[in-house]
Design a protein around this motif. Structure first.
Motif, PDB file in Angstrom:
ATOM      1  N   VAL A 144     -13.140  -2.882  -3.289  1.00 28.17           N
ATOM      2  CA  VAL A 144     -12.382  -4.102  -2.999  1.00 28.17           C
ATOM      3  C   VAL A 144     -11.041  -3.757  -2.365  1.00 28.17           C
ATOM      4  CG1 VAL A 144     -11.189  -6.084  -4.034  1.00 28.17           C
ATOM      5  CG2 VAL A 144     -13.506  -5.497  -4.783  1.00 28.17           C
ATOM      6  N   LEU A 145     -10.407  -2.712  -2.835  1.00 26.97           N
ATOM      7  CA  LEU A 145      -9.083  -2.341  -2.336  1.00 26.97           C
ATOM      8  C   LEU A 145      -9.127  -1.731  -0.937  1.00 26.97           C
ATOM      9  CD1 LEU A 145      -7.267  -0.913  -5.494  1.00 26.97           C
ATOM     10  CD2 LEU A 145      -6.886  -3.093  -4.341  1.00 26.97           C
TER      11      LEU A 145
ATOM     12  N   PRO B 120      -8.835  -5.442   0.913  1.00 19.76           N
ATOM     13  CA  PRO B 120      -8.540  -6.448  -0.120  1.00 19.76           C
ATOM     14  C   PRO B 120      -8.361  -7.854   0.444  1.00 19.76           C
ATOM     15  CG  PRO B 120      -6.586  -5.167   0.376  1.00 19.76           C
ATOM     16  CD  PRO B 120      -7.724  -4.516   1.131  1.00 19.76           C
TER      17      PRO B 120
ATOM     18  N   THR C  60      -4.521 -11.290 -10.415  1.00 18.96           N
ATOM     19  CA  THR C  60      -5.663 -10.377 -10.374  1.00 18.96           C
ATOM     20  C   THR C  60      -5.486  -9.225  -9.386  1.00 18.96           C
ATOM     21  OG1 THR C  60      -6.709 -12.006  -8.919  1.00 18.96           O
ATOM     22  CG2 THR C  60      -7.386 -12.008 -11.238  1.00 18.96           C
ATOM     23  N   LEU C  61      -5.085  -9.513  -8.151  1.00 20.65           N
ATOM     24  CA  LEU C  61      -4.947  -8.452  -7.157  1.00 20.65           C
ATOM     25  C   LEU C  61      -3.827  -7.471  -7.511  1.00 20.65           C
ATOM     26  CD1 LEU C  61      -5.914  -7.159  -4.570  1.00 20.65           C
ATOM     27  CD2 LEU C  61      -4.446  -8.741  -3.267  1.00 20.65           C
TER      28      LEU C  61
ATOM     29  N   GLU D 184      -6.691 -11.773   0.237  1.00 17.30           N
ATOM     30  CA  GLU D 184      -5.332 -12.218  -0.081  1.00 17.30           C
ATOM     31  C   GLU D 184      -5.187 -12.480  -1.571  1.00 17.30           C
ATOM     32  OE1 GLU D 184      -4.143 -15.543   2.228  1.00 17.30           O
ATOM     33  OE2 GLU D 184      -4.360 -14.517   4.157  1.00 17.30           O
ATOM     34  N   GLU D 185      -6.287 -12.863  -2.205  1.00 13.30           N
ATOM     35  CA  GLU D 185      -6.264 -13.188  -3.638  1.00 13.30           C
ATOM     36  C   GLU D 185      -7.665 -12.981  -4.188  1.00 13.30           C
ATOM     37  OE1 GLU D 185      -4.069 -16.776  -5.393  1.00 13.30           O
ATOM     38  OE2 GLU D 185      -6.152 -17.470  -5.341  1.00 13.30           O
ATOM     39  N   ILE D 186      -7.753 -12.351  -5.362  1.00 12.56           N
ATOM     40  CA  ILE D 186      -9.058 -12.199  -5.996  1.00 12.56           C
ATOM     41  C   ILE D 186      -9.280 -13.449  -6.837  1.00 12.56           C
ATOM     42  CG2 ILE D 186     -10.513 -10.782  -7.498  1.00 12.56           C
ATOM     43  CD1 ILE D 186      -8.862  -8.380  -6.734  1.00 12.56           C
TER      44      ILE D 186
ATOM     45  N   LEU E 223      -5.179  -5.222 -10.156  1.00 13.60           N
ATOM     46  CA  LEU E 223      -6.114  -4.225  -9.630  1.00 13.60           C
ATOM     47  C   LEU E 223      -5.365  -3.098  -8.929  1.00 13.60           C
ATOM     48  CD1 LEU E 223      -8.973  -3.279  -9.077  1.00 13.60           C
ATOM     49  CD2 LEU E 223      -9.003  -4.750  -7.039  1.00 13.60           C
ATOM     50  N   LYS E 224      -4.322  -3.431  -8.202  1.00 12.54           N
ATOM     51  CA  LYS E 224      -3.531  -2.408  -7.516  1.00 12.54           C
ATOM     52  C   LYS E 224      -2.848  -1.476  -8.525  1.00 12.54           C
ATOM     53  CE  LYS E 224      -2.713  -4.947  -3.220  1.00 12.54           C
ATOM     54  NZ  LYS E 224      -1.715  -5.610  -2.335  1.00 12.54           N
TER      55      LYS E 224
END
Length: 300
Positions: free
Chosen positions: A90-91, A94, A11-12, A96-98, A15-16
């Motif tokens: 969120v970013l 951020p 997920t993260l 460590e994990e979404i 998103l990035k």
């Protein structure tokens, strides 16, 4: 060795990717994420137990769904996504994990989970690392494994005569004999020379498959297979199937790769699996359909 990341680990990084503000296709995202996680071709091709979808592709798709349900990504068209204002927030700091736990702070995601989730026995669904398809297939495989063990135990407890009938029924269920208008019969008896059943693959009996059924607990070795091959030679047969409730030794398995006639070996585990696959000795208890949106219907 690289391990295929869980969907919450995807997920993260996803998103990035979307932080550039562009509309990303799911296919392009999969390619970039595969590079990010340094996945091999073998890992990218690993399938779910159903064999219908790649495991990594499934996890990427669900990472997208969960981010959308949390309002972090948005989707203007099928299989595409882009970042939202919430995603940018969120970013800025951020995690460590979404994770599911992180997403649960958003009311939209809470509503989504309350409608669609099922809390697994023995733990919270916030702790899950599997996609819904993986959870469903894992449950199915557990049920199937237990059923296969039960089927094999029942087969082992039946009489040798019943077992001989069973292997003939199984070959017929698998399509041998019937496709060409042939038939099958049990012939096991004193003086049968190691032949317990015959499948006629055509009406004239020009193509025959000879069967041997051994209801054994232990391992069938090469000598037993050689006896069966001798019986096949005596019948001038080209095809044979040796079925046991036990196992075959490595020597027996390698032996049949080098001989003529062709001989297929079916051990107890394979026997139970075939009986389940072809509906022999089992019945349907319940069926579930997994459906997807029909995008064509909604085209205006």
């Amino acid at each position: 060795m690289t391990i295929i990341p869980k969907f919450q680990e995807i997920t993260l990084p996803m998103l990035k990717l979307a932080s550039d503000g562009q509309v990303w296709s799911l296919a392009d995202a999969r390619e970039e994420l595969a590079k990010h996680f340094q996945l091999t071709e073998e890992e990218l091709e690993e399938l779910l137990p159903s064999g219908r979808q790649a495991r990594f592709a499934n996890r990427v798709a669900w990472a997208k769904v969960y981010l959308e349900r949390g309002g972090i990504l948005s989707s203007s068209k099928r299989a595409h996504f882009q970042i939202t204002e919430r995603g940018r927030e969120v970013l800025q700091d951020p995690p460590e994990e979404i994770s599911i736990k992180f997403l649960s702070q958003y009311p939209e995601f809470q509503e989504f989970r309350s409608r669609s989730s099922k809390i697994s026995e023995g733990g919270s669904d916030d702790e899950t690392t599997d996609t819904p398809e993986e959870t469903l297939e894992s449950g199915y495989l557990t049920i199937r494994k237990n059923l296969a063990a039960e089927v094999l135990e029942r087969v082992k407890s039946c009489s040798p005569r019943f077992f001989e009938h069973l292997v003939v029924d199984l070959l017929l269920k698998m399509g041998y004999g019937r496709a060409g208008g042939g038939s099958g019969e049990r012939v096991g008896q004193s003086g049968d020379e190691g032949i317990d059943g015959i499948i006629s693959e055509d009406r004239l009996g020009l193509e025959m498959v000879y069967l041997q059924a051994k209801r054994w607990e232990g391992t069938v070795g090469r000598p037993e297979i050689q006896k069966f091959v001798g019986a096949l030679h005596g019948k001038r047969a080209r095809k044979g199937v040796f079925i046991t409730t036990g196992t075959f030794s490595a020597d027996a398995a390698s032996y049949v790769q080098t001989i003529d006639p062709k001989v297929a070996l079916v051990d107890g585990k394979q026997l139970a699996d075939y009986m389940i696959d072809f509906g022999l000795g089992v019945s349907l208890a319940r069926a579930y359909e997994v459906k997807r949106i029909d995008t064509d219907y909604f085209e205006e």
